[in-house]
Design an enzyme around this catalytic site. Structure first.
Site, PDB file in Angstrom:
ATOM      1  N   LYS A 141       7.857 -12.602  17.790  1.00 63.40           N
ATOM      2  CA  LYS A 141       7.391 -12.642  16.397  1.00 63.40           C
ATOM      3  C   LYS A 141       8.413 -13.438  15.593  1.00 63.40           C
ATOM      4  CE  LYS A 141       4.068 -11.134  13.688  1.00 63.40           C
ATOM      5  NZ  LYS A 141       2.643 -10.879  13.961  1.00 63.40           N
ATOM      6  N   ASP A 181       0.336 -15.278  10.688  1.00 68.14           N
ATOM      7  CA  ASP A 181       0.394 -13.862  10.287  1.00 68.14           C
ATOM      8  C   ASP A 181       0.312 -13.909   8.759  1.00 68.14           C
ATOM      9  OD1 ASP A 181       1.074 -10.993  11.457  1.00 68.14           O
ATOM     10  OD2 ASP A 181       2.263 -11.159   9.643  1.00 68.14           O
TER      11      ASP A 181
HETATM   12  P1  NDP Z   1      -2.991 -12.873   5.073  1.00 69.00           P
HETATM   13  O1  NDP Z   1      -1.776 -13.441   4.493  1.00 69.00           O
HETATM   14  O2  NDP Z   1      -4.136 -13.759   5.383  1.00 69.00           O
HETATM   15  O3  NDP Z   1      -3.538 -11.687   4.144  1.00 69.00           O
HETATM   16  C1  NDP Z   1      -2.748 -10.585   3.843  1.00 69.00           C
HETATM   17  C2  NDP Z   1      -3.480  -9.736   2.827  1.00 69.00           C
HETATM   18  O4  NDP Z   1      -2.762  -8.527   2.626  1.00 69.00           O
HETATM   19  C3  NDP Z   1      -3.580 -10.402   1.464  1.00 69.00           C
HETATM   20  O5  NDP Z   1      -4.719  -9.954   0.809  1.00 69.00           O
HETATM   21  C4  NDP Z   1      -2.304  -9.906   0.780  1.00 69.00           C
HETATM   22  O6  NDP Z   1      -2.368  -9.942  -0.630  1.00 69.00           O
HETATM   23  C5  NDP Z   1      -2.243  -8.477   1.283  1.00 69.00           C
HETATM   24  N1  NDP Z   1      -0.841  -8.033   1.306  1.00 69.00           N
HETATM   25  C6  NDP Z   1       0.207  -8.674   1.882  1.00 69.00           C
HETATM   26  N2  NDP Z   1       1.344  -8.003   1.671  1.00 69.00           N
HETATM   27  C7  NDP Z   1       1.000  -6.929   0.945  1.00 69.00           C
HETATM   28  C8  NDP Z   1       1.748  -5.856   0.405  1.00 69.00           C
HETATM   29  N3  NDP Z   1       3.072  -5.754   0.595  1.00 69.00           N
HETATM   30  N4  NDP Z   1       1.053  -4.908  -0.281  1.00 69.00           N
HETATM   31  C9  NDP Z   1      -0.297  -5.008  -0.457  1.00 69.00           C
HETATM   32  N5  NDP Z   1      -1.033  -6.006   0.029  1.00 69.00           N
HETATM   33  C10 NDP Z   1      -0.397  -6.947   0.713  1.00 69.00           C
HETATM   34  O7  NDP Z   1      -2.511 -12.084   6.394  1.00 69.00           O
HETATM   35  P2  NDP Z   1      -3.378 -11.583   7.620  1.00 69.00           P
HETATM   36  O8  NDP Z   1      -4.730 -11.193   7.172  1.00 69.00           O
HETATM   37  O9  NDP Z   1      -3.221 -12.572   8.701  1.00 69.00           O
HETATM   38  O10 NDP Z   1      -2.548 -10.293   8.071  1.00 69.00           O
HETATM   39  C11 NDP Z   1      -2.819  -8.992   7.551  1.00 69.00           C
HETATM   40  C12 NDP Z   1      -2.244  -7.944   8.488  1.00 69.00           C
HETATM   41  O11 NDP Z   1      -2.840  -8.097   9.793  1.00 69.00           O
HETATM   42  C13 NDP Z   1      -0.735  -8.017   8.726  1.00 69.00           C
HETATM   43  O12 NDP Z   1      -0.238  -6.719   8.950  1.00 69.00           O
HETATM   44  C14 NDP Z   1      -0.622  -8.817  10.032  1.00 69.00           C
HETATM   45  O13 NDP Z   1       0.590  -8.565  10.713  1.00 69.00           O
HETATM   46  C15 NDP Z   1      -1.828  -8.235  10.778  1.00 69.00           C
HETATM   47  N6  NDP Z   1      -2.332  -9.040  11.876  1.00 69.00           N
HETATM   48  C16 NDP Z   1      -2.746 -10.340  11.674  1.00 69.00           C
HETATM   49  C17 NDP Z   1      -3.257 -11.064  12.714  1.00 69.00           C
HETATM   50  C18 NDP Z   1      -3.835 -12.428  12.527  1.00 69.00           C
HETATM   51  O14 NDP Z   1      -4.427 -12.965  13.491  1.00 69.00           O
HETATM   52  N7  NDP Z   1      -3.753 -13.038  11.366  1.00 69.00           N
HETATM   53  C19 NDP Z   1      -3.286 -10.532  14.090  1.00 69.00           C
HETATM   54  C20 NDP Z   1      -2.918  -9.132  14.176  1.00 69.00           C
HETATM   55  C21 NDP Z   1      -2.433  -8.444  13.103  1.00 69.00           C
HETATM   56  P3  NDP Z   1      -1.603 -11.132  -1.415  1.00 69.00           P
HETATM   57  O15 NDP Z   1      -2.460 -12.334  -1.201  1.00 69.00           O
HETATM   58  O16 NDP Z   1      -1.590 -10.657  -2.824  1.00 69.00           O
HETATM   59  O17 NDP Z   1      -0.255 -11.248  -0.815  1.00 69.00           O
END
Ligand code: NDP
Length: 461
Positions: A141, A181
């Site tokens: 990671k 991510d």
């Molecule tokens: P994105 O950046 O596309 O989206 C993240 C979302 O979560 C946004 O809406 C963001 O809001 C919100 N967010 C981020 N940080 C916080 C916080 N501290 N408190 C509240 N909301 C928050 O990321 P992903 O969708 O790719 O990832 C989301 C989760 O899924 C993570 O935990 C990641 O590790 C996990 N994941 C992702 C994978 C992937 O293929 N992308 C695979 C497996 C797991 P804002 O825009 O306001 O920051």
């Protein structure tokens, strides 16, 4: 005879428990202040007690001591120049945690909260998740404390180019293959791939996954984590004669994972009533309008609060945790770590939640998980439920090696098959090791065994 056997068993369990406790305590003292990493290790090691009791050879070989220690942790300076000409300096990370079953594989996170402990928790979880997919990928990671929010395209490009200029020394299609991510999507992967190609002087497509389709990306990779989470939850629901059809669903976040979890849940007949970003959440009793959501978030990169300007009947509330007070049948936390604490879990249970599927990594605290399990809620832990993203990343690597592309339908069918296999293997491991129905334990054990056997076979390295 029976009494002797029970006594023997309890002795083995006792030895295993004391081994696990000793290793966990050393993790705390050797990694001070890394609370998320401690939490991830605690969740895994507690599940493994029956494994060490049944297979003491893993204890004698020191598998647990080895698996909690990254093979390598790289930290580096990322200097770049902003649009005003000011020099900015961020910190870059890559943890290469375990390569027993394949090259390191895991995403890059760009978020101001990123630090060594967060990268290590994510890398540690990735070892077991990647193993569960059945694909030949180890755990890694990385990321940076860079915040892409509010930055211009040119700033994001300059930052990612500087980041890759250093990272490229440590990665490669057979060594370490990063992906996206939080804060790292198609745009950032594109810029990083361009810089890697420029430095290396060759088109090594398999060095990154989540690439654009026109330069080596896989169809269905964008959708894979969200779709996979819904496929996994659907397996859990089916085991109780339930389904998404007609269910009320709440999904946190509005990024890559959330959007495609919402899309698949809607296609399966669910009524998705809420989603969020880091500022607040939207409740739309008519059902979230996916076209609006995709345009606001994927194209215009706006805040979720803007949703209500186009859908005035919907409500916007500041703050994130309030989303879990909305009554629902299925909750899909898809934003970030520790977003559901004990209090939120209790409210979800009081409101009658039937299933929780973790799209994000470690979104429920250990106390919240206990609340769900005690209440008999179907609980799909992150390692299993969100493994679809990295599984399709491995399929992207396979297509890059073959110089061939599968159709969307082919990749989606493979994804569905992988998710249902992960579900069945987790159920089986939970039963075999004395915790029937507990998918947290089942997924941890099923993921661990494959890696542990590879480590045993490869000697002390
Ligand atoms: P994105 O950046 O596309 O989206 C993240 C979302 O979560 C946004 O809406 C963001 O809001 C919100 N967010 C981020 N940080 C916080 C916080 N501290 N408190 C509240 N909301 C928050 O990321 P992903 O969708 O790719 O990832 C989301 C989760 O899924 C993570 O935990 C990641 O590790 C996990 N994941 C992702 C994978 C992937 O293929 N992308 C695979 C497996 C797991 P804002 O825009 O306001 O920051």
């Amino acid at each position: 005879m029976i009494i002797t056997e029970q006594a023997m068993e309890s002795q083995e369990m006792k030895a295993a428990r004391s081994y696990v406790k000793e290793v966990y305590e050393s993790v705390i003292s050797r990694n001070p202040g890394e609370t998320e990493f401690h939490q991830a290790v605690k969740e895994i090691v507690d599940s493994l007690v029956p494994v060490f009791a049944k297979h003491p050879q893993y204890m004698h070989r020191g598998i647990l001591e080895s698996i909690v220690e990254p093979e390598r942790m790289i930290t580096f300076r990322v200097p770049w120049v902003d649009d005003e000409g000011k020099v900015r300096v961020n910190r870059g990370f890559r943890v290469q945690f375990n390569s027993a079953i394949g090259p390191y594989k895991g995403g890059l996170r760009f978020h101001p909260s990123v630090n060594g402990g967060i990268i290590k928790f994510l890398g540690f979880e990735q070892i077991f998740k990647n193993s569960l997919t059945g694909q030949p990928i180890g755990g890694g990671k990385g990321g940076s404390d860079f915040d892409p929010k509010g930055k211009s395209d040119a700033e994001v490009m300059r930052f990612t180019q500087s980041f890759m200029t250093e990272l490229c020394k440590y990665i490669g299609p057979d060594e370490d293959v990063p992906a996206g991510d939080i804060g790292v999507g198609a745009r950032e992967i594109g810029y990083m791939f361009g810089q890697y190609k420029r430095i290396r002087g060759g088109h090594e497509a398999g060095v990154l996954t989540g690439k654009g389709i026109v330069y080596g990306g896989s169809l269905a990779r964008t959708e894979a984590t969200g779709y996979g989470t819904v496929y996994f939850v659907d397996e859990m629901l089916k085991s109780k004669g339930l389904s998404f059809e007609g269910s009320t669903v709440v999904v946190s976040g509005s990024g890559n994972v959330s959007i495609y979890a919402i899309e698949k849940a809607i296609r399966m007949g669910a009524h998705v009533v809420a989603c969020s970003d880091s500022n607040g959440y939207v409740y739309d009793k008519n059902g979230i309008n996916l076209a609006t959501l995709k345009r606001l978030k994927e194209i215009e990169r706006k805040r979720i609060s803007e949703y209500v300007l186009e859908h005035p009947h919907a409500e916007y509330h500041e703050g994130c945790s309030g989303i879990w007070t909305i009554p629902c049948d299925i909750a899909l936390p898809c934003a970030t770590q520790n977003e559901i604490d004990e209090a939120s879990a209790k409210i979800l249970v009081e409101n009658g939640v039937k299933a929780v599927g973790e799209g994000a990594n470690m979104p429920s605290t250990l106390e919240a998980i206990d609340v769900f399990l005690a209440a008999g809620v179907l609980f799909g832990p992150a390692k299993a439920a969100n493994a679809g993203g990295v599984a399709v990343s491995a399929l992207e690597m396979a297509q890059n090696s073959m110089r061939y592309s599968w159709t969307f339908e082919e990749v989606d069918a493979k994804l569905q098959n992988i998710m249902s296999t992960i579900y069945r293997n987790s159920v089986k491991a939970a039963e075999e090791y004395g915790h029937p129905g507990n998918l947290v334990v089942g997924a941890n054990i099923a993921g661990f065994l494959r890696v542990a056997d590879a480590m045993m076979a490869q000697g002390i390295v």
